[in-house]
Design a protein around this motif. Structure first.
Motif, PDB file in Angstrom:
ATOM      1  N   ILE A 284       0.812  -1.191  -0.106  1.00 42.52           N
ATOM      2  CA  ILE A 284      -0.106  -0.124   0.019  1.00 42.52           C
ATOM      3  C   ILE A 284       0.772   1.267   0.006  1.00 42.52           C
ATOM      4  O   ILE A 284       0.442   2.236  -0.796  1.00 42.52           O
ATOM      5  CB  ILE A 284      -0.941   0.043   1.176  1.00 42.52           C
ATOM      6  N   ALA A 285       1.970   1.272   0.688  1.00 43.69           N
ATOM      7  CA  ALA A 285       2.948   2.299   0.876  1.00 43.69           C
ATOM      8  C   ALA A 285       3.417   2.646  -0.428  1.00 43.69           C
ATOM      9  O   ALA A 285       3.576   3.895  -0.840  1.00 43.69           O
ATOM     10  CB  ALA A 285       3.833   1.991   1.973  1.00 43.69           C
ATOM     11  N   ASP A 286       3.909   1.350  -1.280  1.00 43.04           N
ATOM     12  CA  ASP A 286       4.470   1.692  -2.445  1.00 43.04           C
ATOM     13  C   ASP A 286       3.618   2.284  -3.315  1.00 43.04           C
ATOM     14  O   ASP A 286       3.914   3.224  -4.154  1.00 43.04           O
ATOM     15  CB  ASP A 286       4.902   0.448  -3.097  1.00 43.04           C
ATOM     16  N   ALA A 287       2.170   2.049  -3.442  1.00 40.79           N
ATOM     17  CA  ALA A 287       1.254   2.331  -4.335  1.00 40.79           C
ATOM     18  C   ALA A 287       0.905   3.829  -4.002  1.00 40.79           C
ATOM     19  O   ALA A 287       0.832   4.844  -4.926  1.00 40.79           O
ATOM     20  CB  ALA A 287       0.012   1.485  -4.236  1.00 40.79           C
ATOM     21  N   LEU A 288       1.014   4.029  -2.794  1.00 40.17           N
ATOM     22  CA  LEU A 288       0.674   5.553  -2.088  1.00 40.17           C
ATOM     23  C   LEU A 288       2.033   6.449  -2.985  1.00 40.17           C
ATOM     24  O   LEU A 288       1.551   7.895  -3.145  1.00 40.17           O
ATOM     25  CB  LEU A 288       0.750   5.761  -0.775  1.00 40.17           C
ATOM     26  N   LEU A 289       3.271   6.024  -3.040  1.00 41.54           N
ATOM     27  CA  LEU A 289       4.303   6.824  -3.292  1.00 41.54           C
ATOM     28  C   LEU A 289       4.501   6.665  -4.937  1.00 41.54           C
ATOM     29  O   LEU A 289       5.424   7.547  -5.361  1.00 41.54           O
ATOM     30  CB  LEU A 289       5.475   6.233  -2.487  1.00 41.54           C
ATOM     31  N   ASP A 290       3.584   5.961  -5.404  1.00 39.16           N
ATOM     32  CA  ASP A 290       3.945   5.907  -6.958  1.00 39.16           C
ATOM     33  C   ASP A 290       2.830   6.737  -7.550  1.00 39.16           C
ATOM     34  O   ASP A 290       1.541   6.850  -7.404  1.00 39.16           O
ATOM     35  CB  ASP A 290       3.329   4.398  -7.579  1.00 39.16           C
TER      36      ASP A 290
ATOM     37  N   VAL B 215      -4.934   5.170  -5.210  1.00 37.72           N
ATOM     38  CA  VAL B 215      -5.350   4.318  -4.065  1.00 37.72           C
ATOM     39  C   VAL B 215      -6.805   5.061  -3.537  1.00 37.72           C
ATOM     40  O   VAL B 215      -6.820   5.957  -3.348  1.00 37.72           O
ATOM     41  CB  VAL B 215      -4.242   4.178  -3.014  1.00 37.72           C
TER      42      VAL B 215
ATOM     43  N   LEU C  81       5.243   3.755   5.153  1.00 38.62           N
ATOM     44  CA  LEU C  81       5.642   5.100   4.239  1.00 38.62           C
ATOM     45  C   LEU C  81       6.875   5.729   5.105  1.00 38.62           C
ATOM     46  O   LEU C  81       7.850   5.864   4.345  1.00 38.62           O
ATOM     47  CB  LEU C  81       4.522   5.990   4.309  1.00 38.62           C
TER      48      LEU C  81
ATOM     49  N   LYS D  80      -0.358  12.859  -2.413  1.00 40.43           N
ATOM     50  CA  LYS D  80      -1.602  11.823  -2.266  1.00 40.43           C
ATOM     51  C   LYS D  80      -2.329  12.207  -1.014  1.00 40.43           C
ATOM     52  O   LYS D  80      -1.895  12.446   0.154  1.00 40.43           O
ATOM     53  CB  LYS D  80      -1.001  10.537  -2.284  1.00 40.43           C
TER      54      LYS D  80
END
Lengths: 99, 132
Positions: free
Chosen positions: A85-91, A96, B32, B125
């Motif tokens: 999830i973290a990787d997706a948020l940072l992409d 998301v 994160l 985000k």
């Protein structure tokens, strides 16, 4: 329009049974769609898996441990933790959606 | 006014005891931060409970009296202390006052709910977890 989507589904009662399915199905025709299942949504998946065509299902490791997996040896698919999830948020190319 | 830019802003709402969302959200914040990302958490509703001054560990359990497990607020406060530069934790003043949960730990600041919108543009985000 993002290239990739990730749905983080945690509360079965908050997920419209058809809304997410329809939205994810449509998005999957043009984009990569991952469905991260945790909490009661993961439990529903364990009991009655009903994957959405064209999407990739990821099951939360913590939820599985809490309910006794892998002792139960239920084939659930890809198992991961919140790092994805973290990787997706940072992409920047991934959107998301959390429900 | 220029605001500090964050990689992710997470609006955290709902009660910590209501379901697994909070655990998933906190572990996502941990992941994160482990990736050197900057995170702004805005706690609303009963999520304002998480940063109340109190016991950082759960009461002793019958299975193992010697071992102590961190409470949810213990996990949050440890994260705030460990990542003071990359994690900003804001508690909604409106929700805190409505629930008499205004005794927040020192690093946590309170802001009125009406100010939340101002911070949206200061994050790459924006994600909303739970409902009040």
């Amino acid at each position: 329009m993002p290239d990739r989507w990730m749905f983080v589904l945690n509360r079965a009662e908050a997920v419209g049974p058809n809304v997410i399915r329809e939205v994810a199905s449509v998005l999957a025709t043009t984009s990569e769609v991952a469905i991260y299942l945790a909490g009661t949504c993961a439990l529903h998946h364990l009991i009655a898996p009903d994957p959405i065509p064209g999407t990739r299902v990821i099951v939360d490791r913590k939820t599985l441990r809490r309910v006794g997996w892998p002792e139960n040896q239920v084939p659930v698919g890809v198992v991961a933790d919140e790092g994805v999830i973290a990787d997706a948020l940072l992409d920047p190319k991934t959107q998301v959606i959390w429900r | 006014m220029n605001r500090r830019q964050f990689d992710v802003m997470m609006v955290l709402a709902g009660a910590p005891y209501s379901d697994d969302s909070l655990g998933t959200a906190l572990r996502t914040v941990e992941q994160l931060l482990a990736r050197d990302a900057s995170v702004h958490v805005w706690a609303c509703g009963f999520a304002t409970w998480l940063t109340q001054v109190g016991e950082p560990v759960k009461p002793a359990g019958a299975l193992d009296w010697e071992f102590s497990f961190p409470s949810a607020s213990g996990v949050v406060l440890e994260m705030i202390n460990e990542y003071p530069k990359s994690l900003l934790w804001t508690a909604c003043r409106t929700c805190s006052m409505e629930r008499r949960l205004t005794n927040h730990a020192a690093p946590v600041r309170m802001r009125l709910a009406t100010q939340m919108r101002r911070y949206f543009d200061a994050a790459d985000k924006l994600i909303s977890v739970g409902v009040v």
